[in-house]
Design a protein around this motif. Structure first.
Motif, mmCIF file in Angstrom:
data_model
loop_
_atom_site.group_PDB
_atom_site.id
_atom_site.type_symbol
_atom_site.label_atom_id
_atom_site.label_comp_id
_atom_site.label_asym_id
_atom_site.label_seq_id
_atom_site.Cartn_x
_atom_site.Cartn_y
_atom_site.Cartn_z
ATOM 1 N N LEU A 101 0.823 -1.214 0.000
ATOM 2 C CA LEU A 101 0.000 0.000 0.000
ATOM 3 C C LEU A 101 0.857 1.265 0.000
ATOM 4 O O LEU A 101 0.684 2.163 0.808
ATOM 5 C CB LEU A 101 -0.950 -0.003 1.201
ATOM 6 C CG LEU A 101 -1.924 -1.179 1.279
ATOM 7 C CD1 LEU A 101 -2.695 -1.132 2.578
ATOM 8 C CD2 LEU A 101 -2.875 -1.171 0.093
ATOM 9 N N ASP A 102 1.817 1.322 -0.909
ATOM 10 C CA ASP A 102 2.730 2.463 -1.061
ATOM 11 C C ASP A 102 3.629 2.718 0.140
ATOM 12 O O ASP A 102 4.190 3.796 0.281
ATOM 13 C CB ASP A 102 1.963 3.740 -1.421
ATOM 14 C CG ASP A 102 1.318 3.648 -2.787
ATOM 15 O OD1 ASP A 102 1.885 2.968 -3.665
ATOM 16 O OD2 ASP A 102 0.247 4.248 -2.985
ATOM 17 N N GLU A 103 3.765 1.754 1.026
ATOM 18 C CA GLU A 103 4.662 1.858 2.173
ATOM 19 C C GLU A 103 5.802 0.864 2.002
ATOM 20 O O GLU A 103 5.598 -0.262 1.548
ATOM 21 C CB GLU A 103 3.928 1.536 3.481
ATOM 22 C CG GLU A 103 2.858 2.523 3.864
ATOM 23 C CD GLU A 103 3.415 3.856 4.311
ATOM 24 O OE1 GLU A 103 4.535 3.901 4.863
ATOM 25 O OE2 GLU A 103 2.720 4.862 4.105
ATOM 26 N N THR A 104 6.992 1.271 2.377
ATOM 27 C CA THR A 104 8.136 0.365 2.379
ATOM 28 C C THR A 104 8.276 -0.221 3.771
ATOM 29 O O THR A 104 8.330 0.513 4.754
ATOM 30 C CB THR A 104 9.426 1.108 1.992
ATOM 31 O OG1 THR A 104 9.264 1.652 0.683
ATOM 32 C CG2 THR A 104 10.626 0.191 2.024
ATOM 33 N N LEU A 105 8.295 -1.542 3.831
ATOM 34 C CA LEU A 105 8.454 -2.249 5.096
ATOM 35 C C LEU A 105 9.657 -3.168 4.997
ATOM 36 O O LEU A 105 9.936 -3.741 3.943
ATOM 37 C CB LEU A 105 7.204 -3.065 5.429
ATOM 38 C CG LEU A 105 5.914 -2.277 5.592
ATOM 39 C CD1 LEU A 105 4.739 -3.232 5.750
ATOM 40 C CD2 LEU A 105 6.006 -1.337 6.781
ATOM 41 N N HIS A 106 10.362 -3.313 6.117
ATOM 42 C CA HIS A 106 11.539 -4.169 6.177
ATOM 43 C C HIS A 106 11.250 -5.280 7.189
ATOM 44 O O HIS A 106 10.920 -4.995 8.340
ATOM 45 C CB HIS A 106 12.765 -3.365 6.597
ATOM 46 C CG HIS A 106 12.986 -2.167 5.735
ATOM 47 N ND1 HIS A 106 13.520 -2.248 4.466
ATOM 48 C CD2 HIS A 106 12.700 -0.859 5.937
ATOM 49 C CE1 HIS A 106 13.573 -1.039 3.943
ATOM 50 N NE2 HIS A 106 13.085 -0.182 4.815
ATOM 51 N N ILE A 107 11.386 -6.503 6.729
ATOM 52 C CA ILE A 107 11.132 -7.662 7.579
ATOM 53 C C ILE A 107 12.484 -8.264 7.916
ATOM 54 O O ILE A 107 13.299 -8.534 7.029
ATOM 55 C CB ILE A 107 10.223 -8.673 6.870
ATOM 56 C CG1 ILE A 107 8.900 -7.986 6.523
ATOM 57 C CG2 ILE A 107 10.000 -9.904 7.739
ATOM 58 C CD1 ILE A 107 7.989 -8.782 5.652
ATOM 59 N N ALA A 108 12.737 -8.454 9.211
ATOM 60 C CA ALA A 108 14.032 -8.950 9.663
ATOM 61 C C ALA A 108 13.873 -10.201 10.510
ATOM 62 O O ALA A 108 12.914 -10.332 11.273
ATOM 63 C CB ALA A 108 14.748 -7.866 10.465
ATOM 64 N N ALA A 109 14.829 -11.096 10.348
ATOM 65 C CA ALA A 109 14.902 -12.315 11.155
ATOM 66 C C ALA A 109 16.291 -12.360 11.778
ATOM 67 O O ALA A 109 17.299 -12.180 11.090
ATOM 68 C CB ALA A 109 14.662 -13.545 10.303
ATOM 69 N N LEU A 110 16.343 -12.606 13.069
ATOM 70 C CA LEU A 110 17.599 -12.609 13.811
ATOM 71 C C LEU A 110 17.895 -14.005 14.337
ATOM 72 O O LEU A 110 17.027 -14.652 14.929
ATOM 73 C CB LEU A 110 17.507 -11.625 14.983
ATOM 74 C CG LEU A 110 18.712 -11.531 15.904
ATOM 75 C CD1 LEU A 110 19.923 -11.004 15.138
ATOM 76 C CD2 LEU A 110 18.409 -10.642 17.096
ATOM 77 N N GLY A 111 19.131 -14.446 14.109
ATOM 78 C CA GLY A 111 19.596 -15.708 14.679
ATOM 79 C C GLY A 111 19.213 -16.925 13.865
ATOM 80 O O GLY A 111 18.666 -16.827 12.774
ATOM 81 N N GLY A 112 19.511 -18.068 14.427
ATOM 82 C CA GLY A 112 19.231 -19.327 13.752
ATOM 83 C C GLY A 112 20.209 -19.585 12.627
ATOM 84 O O GLY A 112 21.111 -18.794 12.362
ATOM 85 N N ASP A 113 20.027 -20.715 11.945
ATOM 86 C CA ASP A 113 20.901 -21.021 10.814
ATOM 87 C C ASP A 113 20.393 -20.295 9.563
ATOM 88 O O ASP A 113 19.252 -19.854 9.512
ATOM 89 C CB ASP A 113 21.011 -22.533 10.579
ATOM 90 C CG ASP A 113 19.686 -23.174 10.242
ATOM 91 O OD1 ASP A 113 19.071 -22.779 9.227
ATOM 92 O OD2 ASP A 113 19.267 -24.080 10.983
ATOM 93 N N SER A 114 21.243 -20.189 8.570
ATOM 94 C CA SER A 114 20.897 -19.376 7.397
ATOM 95 C C SER A 114 19.692 -19.914 6.636
ATOM 96 O O SER A 114 18.860 -19.129 6.175
ATOM 97 C CB SER A 114 22.099 -19.250 6.452
ATOM 98 O OG SER A 114 22.493 -20.521 5.986
ATOM 99 N N SER A 115 19.546 -21.232 6.518
ATOM 100 C CA SER A 115 18.397 -21.764 5.778
ATOM 101 C C SER A 115 17.097 -21.562 6.559
ATOM 102 O O SER A 115 16.066 -21.222 5.976
ATOM 103 C CB SER A 115 18.593 -23.238 5.425
ATOM 104 O OG SER A 115 18.744 -24.020 6.591
ATOM 105 N N GLY A 116 17.136 -21.735 7.860
ATOM 106 C CA GLY A 116 15.947 -21.491 8.682
ATOM 107 C C GLY A 116 15.541 -20.037 8.680
ATOM 108 O O GLY A 116 14.365 -19.697 8.627
ATOM 109 N N ARG A 117 16.543 -19.156 8.718
ATOM 110 C CA ARG A 117 16.282 -17.708 8.688
ATOM 111 C C ARG A 117 15.666 -17.317 7.350
ATOM 112 O O ARG A 117 14.701 -16.562 7.297
ATOM 113 C CB ARG A 117 17.580 -16.958 8.950
ATOM 114 C CG ARG A 117 17.418 -15.533 9.336
ATOM 115 C CD ARG A 117 18.714 -14.878 9.814
ATOM 116 N NE ARG A 117 19.885 -15.210 9.026
ATOM 117 C CZ ARG A 117 20.839 -16.062 9.397
ATOM 118 N NH1 ARG A 117 20.776 -16.682 10.548
ATOM 119 N NH2 ARG A 117 21.876 -16.291 8.606
ATOM 120 N N ALA A 118 16.202 -17.861 6.249
ATOM 121 C CA ALA A 118 15.661 -17.554 4.917
ATOM 122 C C ALA A 118 14.233 -18.055 4.775
ATOM 123 O O ALA A 118 13.368 -17.358 4.240
ATOM 124 C CB ALA A 118 16.550 -18.165 3.837
#
Length: 88
Positions: free
Chosen positions: A56-73
């Motif tokens: 809706l014309d807004e920029t949002l950033h979704i972040a994940a912290l920790g865990g292994d790289s495949s789980g985080r992705a």
């Protein structure tokens, strides 16, 4: 997991004991590639993954912290889909 707006304000986050306000504040900077997150908790390095979406014309950033790289992705992929579904 957290969602921050383009100004670094915390929009939403998963339940945690951690205060995610400061992490939300730097998330847009990391998303733009202007800084690399170096996050430690209890002396242990934690990786941060960030995806940027437009809703809706807004920029949002979704972040994940920790865990292994495949789980985080995988977590980021699910979070992006959920954010688009809920916020659209």
């Amino acid at each position: 997991m957290l969602i921050a707006d383009d100004c670094g304000m915390l929009v939403s986050n998963s339940h945690t004991e951690l205060d995610l306000e400061m992490l939300a504040a730097v998330t847009p900077i990391v998303a733009r590639g202007r800084a690399k997150a170096s996050i430690k908790r209890n002396g242990e390095q934690r990786e941060l993954g960030v995806k940027t979406i437009r809703v809706l014309d807004e920029t949002l950033h979704i972040a994940a912290l920790g865990g292994d790289s495949s789980g985080r992705a995988l977590g980021l992929m699910h979070a992006v889909a959920a954010a688009r579904r809920i916020l659209s």
